[in-house]
Design a protein around this motif. Structure first.
Motif, PDB file in Angstrom:
ATOM      1  N   UNK A  15       0.625  -1.031  -0.501  1.00 36.31           N
ATOM      2  CA  UNK A  15       0.248   0.229  -0.352  1.00 36.31           C
ATOM      3  C   UNK A  15       0.909   1.267   0.123  1.00 36.31           C
ATOM      4  N   UNK A  16       2.298   1.086   0.932  1.00 33.99           N
ATOM      5  CA  UNK A  16       3.432   2.227   1.289  1.00 33.99           C
ATOM      6  C   UNK A  16       3.649   2.578  -0.007  1.00 33.99           C
ATOM      7  N   UNK A  17       3.693   1.608  -0.717  1.00 33.74           N
ATOM      8  CA  UNK A  17       4.271   2.012  -2.576  1.00 33.74           C
ATOM      9  C   UNK A  17       3.514   2.255  -3.662  1.00 33.74           C
ATOM     10  N   UNK A  18       2.500   1.897  -3.202  1.00 33.64           N
ATOM     11  CA  UNK A  18       1.950   2.271  -4.194  1.00 33.64           C
ATOM     12  C   UNK A  18       1.390   3.422  -4.396  1.00 33.64           C
ATOM     13  N   UNK A  19       1.323   4.099  -2.621  1.00 33.54           N
ATOM     14  CA  UNK A  19       1.177   5.600  -2.414  1.00 33.54           C
ATOM     15  C   UNK A  19       1.737   6.400  -2.793  1.00 33.54           C
ATOM     16  N   UNK A  20       3.591   5.895  -2.694  1.00 30.19           N
ATOM     17  CA  UNK A  20       4.646   6.599  -2.903  1.00 30.19           C
ATOM     18  C   UNK A  20       4.712   6.797  -4.131  1.00 30.19           C
ATOM     19  N   UNK A  21       4.243   5.898  -5.257  1.00 28.74           N
ATOM     20  CA  UNK A  21       4.645   6.070  -6.175  1.00 28.74           C
ATOM     21  C   UNK A  21       3.668   6.894  -7.144  1.00 28.74           C
ATOM     22  N   UNK A  22       2.077   6.917  -6.687  1.00 28.13           N
ATOM     23  CA  UNK A  22       1.686   8.195  -7.560  1.00 28.13           C
ATOM     24  C   UNK A  22       1.423   9.397  -7.000  1.00 28.13           C
ATOM     25  N   UNK A  23       2.111   9.337  -5.732  1.00 22.11           N
ATOM     26  CA  UNK A  23       3.085  10.704  -5.442  1.00 22.11           C
ATOM     27  C   UNK A  23       3.989  11.602  -5.935  1.00 22.11           C
ATOM     28  N   UNK A  24       5.421  10.429  -6.297  1.00 22.34           N
ATOM     29  CA  UNK A  24       5.662  10.916  -6.992  1.00 22.34           C
ATOM     30  C   UNK A  24       5.957  11.506  -7.937  1.00 22.34           C
ATOM     31  N   UNK A  25       4.741  10.352  -8.582  1.00 23.19           N
ATOM     32  CA  UNK A  25       4.581  10.591 -10.823  1.00 23.19           C
ATOM     33  C   UNK A  25       3.687  12.103 -10.268  1.00 23.19           C
ATOM     34  N   UNK A  26       2.846  11.949  -9.282  1.00 21.91           N
ATOM     35  CA  UNK A  26       1.913  13.655  -9.555  1.00 21.91           C
ATOM     36  C   UNK A  26       2.626  14.668  -9.619  1.00 21.91           C
ATOM     37  N   UNK A  27       3.906  14.681  -8.959  1.00 19.72           N
ATOM     38  CA  UNK A  27       4.639  16.123  -8.121  1.00 19.72           C
ATOM     39  C   UNK A  27       5.455  15.985  -9.776  1.00 19.72           C
ATOM     40  N   UNK A  28       5.697  14.520 -10.406  1.00 15.55           N
ATOM     41  CA  UNK A  28       6.830  15.076 -11.277  1.00 15.55           C
ATOM     42  C   UNK A  28       5.978  15.771 -12.765  1.00 15.55           C
ATOM     43  N   UNK A  29       4.797  15.585 -12.857  1.00 19.66           N
ATOM     44  CA  UNK A  29       3.642  15.884 -13.515  1.00 19.66           C
ATOM     45  C   UNK A  29       3.426  17.378 -12.853  1.00 19.66           C
ATOM     46  N   UNK A  30       3.696  18.792 -13.548  1.00 19.37           N
ATOM     47  CA  UNK A  30       3.169  20.030 -12.680  1.00 19.37           C
ATOM     48  C   UNK A  30       2.626  21.340 -13.982  1.00 19.37           C
ATOM     49  N   UNK A  31       2.392  20.288 -15.383  1.00 20.38           N
ATOM     50  CA  UNK A  31       2.251  21.144 -16.268  1.00 20.38           C
ATOM     51  C   UNK A  31       3.405  21.690 -17.005  1.00 20.38           C
ATOM     52  N   UNK A  32       3.026  22.651 -17.504  1.00 20.14           N
ATOM     53  CA  UNK A  32       3.730  23.667 -18.738  1.00 20.14           C
ATOM     54  C   UNK A  32       3.398  23.478 -20.082  1.00 20.14           C
ATOM     55  N   UNK A  33       4.514  23.571 -20.916  1.00 16.92           N
ATOM     56  CA  UNK A  33       4.577  23.884 -22.520  1.00 16.92           C
ATOM     57  C   UNK A  33       3.807  22.628 -22.031  1.00 16.92           C
ATOM     58  N   UNK A  34       2.704  23.640 -23.190  1.00 19.78           N
ATOM     59  CA  UNK A  34       1.506  23.842 -23.823  1.00 19.78           C
ATOM     60  C   UNK A  34       0.224  23.495 -23.017  1.00 19.78           C
ATOM     61  N   UNK A  35       0.502  23.819 -21.362  1.00 18.96           N
ATOM     62  CA  UNK A  35      -0.700  23.193 -20.805  1.00 18.96           C
ATOM     63  C   UNK A  35      -1.966  23.785 -21.052  1.00 18.96           C
TER      64      UNK A  35
END
Length: 621
Positions: A229-249
């Motif tokens: 459960x922690x592995x999944x939670x941490x995975x999505x938290x990390x992924x969403x921090x990386x996807x912050x928008x920007x070019x072509x948003x």
């Protein structure tokens, strides 16, 4: 051979011993042939890996013999003969299945095969049979002769003698197997049937994948552990921090979305000419109107085309065995069509073939499509490709436009079909491939040229209907076109060295995205995979998709693609999970695995997270 038969008649005990020994080595030779004809194992023939595989296979055959010796008494010769037939049939199926899917047949694959799937597989794989495959049945005359001579000449053996003989065979087999098992790195087995087959043989690979399947079935209803459960939670938290928008948003927010999944279109044909003519002139032209991602890898597994659909619409990896569309169609998924439906879009899936193929009629509903327009909804007026049994891509595109309500925003997901293996339909197609005429690669190039022509029509029709500048248009290839058995043709065509890291780097598919009113083309060479398509689209259309395992290709500095079999391509190295080798991405020199093991392990967690989500139906829970 006649002398052998006479000796068997004169001395049944000698004859029976010969029959057992002949059975053992006949099956062993067939297994070794499978290992090398599929290129799971390669030269040098007497390498450590090949030696371990041969010893392991021999040991497992001895264990099979131990079982036969114990269970069958007077009928033991008949049992050996039937076992030979069954194992041979399995090896033939493995060989031809592997030549196309680059994987060993597993229980989930068998369970997914309905009559329609079997028909298509038979049509495709039958073209891959080699003359040398006669080795699978060359022993049958001896086995039949021995059966005829011996079946009434072997007597019963007392139970304790049978037991002793069986135990001796079993003990020798087990000890021999254990002598090599401890010398093999087993950590990659969970991600690659090929690795287990390469190191311990195809029979062990079947045993191991069956064990995993049973374990998975028994644990499907188990709750995930705290660590998982922690592995999944941490995975999505990390992924969403990386996807912050920007070019072509948000550049395509509120606009139509059209995705075309192009059957078997690989990147090596894009921009390439043959005899002075472009193979894909329309896709080449579209590159000058779009953003072209030229370093994208397909990540499909046993589900092939359906896996690509799943990757694009969920940003989850397909399962390692079988197809998600069959095994987990009742799951709950976060998906692209569901998000767009919430935003008021109509969602359509288009495919000009039988609606039940790959279980699409069920799975498209699961994914959230409002309408599935299949073969039954089209006038079957033209058949091109796939043995001449499928609606042509040209007719498919032509008829599809009128099935969309363009008065409101829509998402149209188009899956093409004409450019489908084995491509022999196109041998007489009017496109000059020179010296490649009549070859597998030549037929593929012709098929791709036809598919490109249809794509060109589709794009022109979008413009004619004033949809081109009001739509986010996405084109991508779904999976490989050239199976490993035809790799030599491709290496020679491209002038490349035959090497496993080069083969991995050839598994690219084109990805082209054209946003509304785009005026300036762009080429992005960042390494990615099909799992990254949805996050990239969500950024451009201005909506969040928090359960994506992919990255936004427009706004990331990470460059990697994870294959479903555990192979990884990054901008620094290529890791081949089957062989556990690491190569420098630029020059192909061999690197030290230990230097990258921690990073490789972190990448492979993505596969583990995706598998947990799917097998445990975690989005429902």
């Amino acid at each position: 051979m006649l002398q052998v038969v006479r000796d068997i008649k004169d001395n049944p005990h000698y004859g029976e011993a010969f029959y057992w020994i002949f059975f053992i080595f006949a099956i062993l030779i067939k297994c070794i042939y499978f290992q090398f004809t599929t290129n799971i194992n390669n030269e040098p023939y007497f390498s450590f890996t090949n030696l371990m595989m041969t010893i392991s296979t021999f040991a497992i055959i001895l264990m099979i013999c131990a079982f036969i010796a114990l269970v069958f008494n007077k009928k033991r010769i008949q049992a050996l003969f039937v076992t030979n037939i069954l194992l041979t049939a399995l090896l033939i199926a493995d060989t031809n299945f592997f030549r196309y899917y680059y994987d060993v047949i597993t229980i989930p694959v068998f369970s997914n095969l309905d009559s329609r799937i079997m028909n298509s597989i038979n049509q495709s794989i039958s073209s891959l049979i080699n003359v040398a495959d006669i080795i699978f049945i060359i022993d049958f005359p001896v086995m039949v002769a021995g059966l005829i001579v011996l079946k009434n000449r072997v007597g019963e053996i007392q139970f304790y003698k049978r037991t002793i003989r069986s135990l001796v065979l079993l003990l020798v087999g087990v000890l021999t197997f254990l002598s090599v098992y401890g010398k093999v790195e087993i950590t990659a087995f969970a991600y690659s049937n090929n690795y287990s087959a390469q190191n311990l043989g195809v029979f062990y690979s079947h045993f191991y994948s069956t064990k995993l399947f049973i374990r998975e079935k028994l644990s499907e209803d188990d709750d995930i552990t705290y660590e998982e459960k922690e592995m999944i939670k941490n995975m999505f938290e990390t992924k969403n921090k990386e996807r912050t928008g920007g070019r072509y948003s948000g550049i395509a927010e509120g606009k139509n979305l059209i995705i075309v999944q192009m059957e078997a279109i690989q990147s090596f044909i894009i921009g390439r000419t043959i005899n002075g003519k472009e193979i894909t002139p329309n896709l080449n032209k579209f590159i000058n109107e779009s953003i072209y991602f030229d370093n994208i890898y397909y990540q499909t597994a046993g589900g092939n085309t359906s896996d690509a659909e799943f990757l694009c619409n969920t940003s989850l990896y397909p399962v390692a065995e079988g197809a998600v569309y069959y095994r987990f169609y009742e799951n709950t998924y976060h998906s692209l069509p569901k998000v767009l439906k919430e935003k008021g879009y109509d969602t359509y899936a288009f495919h000009g073939y039988d609606e039940v193929f790959w279980n699409r009629n069920v799975m498209y509903e699961t994914l959230g499509f409002d309408k599935y327009i299949s073969e039954k909804d089209y006038e079957l007026d033209e058949f091109v490709g796939w043995h001449g049994e499928a609606l042509s891509d040209m007719s498919f595109f032509r008829q599809s436009f009128d099935k969309i309500d363009t008065n409101k925003p829509f998402y149209g997901f188009f899956v093409t079909l004409s450019c489908h293996h084995p491509f022999d339909y196109f041998e007489d197609y009017d496109f000059d491939v020179g010296e490649l005429q009549g070859t597998y690669l030549g037929n593929y190039i012709k098929a791709a040229h036809y598919a490109d022509k249809c794509i060109g029509y589709f794009i022109d029709e979008l413009k004619r209907r004033d949809l081109f500048d009001d739509t986010l248009l996405v084109l991508y290839g779904d999976h490989k076109a050239i199976p490993i058995v035809n790799a030599k043709e491709l290496y020679e065509f491209l002038g490349l060295e035959e090497r496993e890291d080069i083969w991995a780097k050839l598994q690219k598919v084109p990805l082209m995205i054209k946003y509304p009113n785009q005026n300036t083309p762009e080429v992005i060479s960042r390494i990615g995979g099909q799992i990254d398509i949805l996050p990239t689209i969500s950024n451009m259309m201005g909506f969040d998709f928090p359960y994506a395992l992919g990255k936004d290709l427009l706004n990331t500095d990470k460059e990697y693609a994870i294959f479903r079999n555990g192979t990884i391509v990054t901008d620094e190295y290529v890791y081949i999970n089957c062989s556990r080798n690491v190569y420098d991405y630029s020059d192909g020199t061999m690197l030290d695995l230990e230097l990258f093991e921690e990073e490789i392990s972190s990448y492979l967690k993505e596969l583990r997270v995706s598998d947990l989500i799917i097998t445990k139906d975690l989005f429902k829970k």
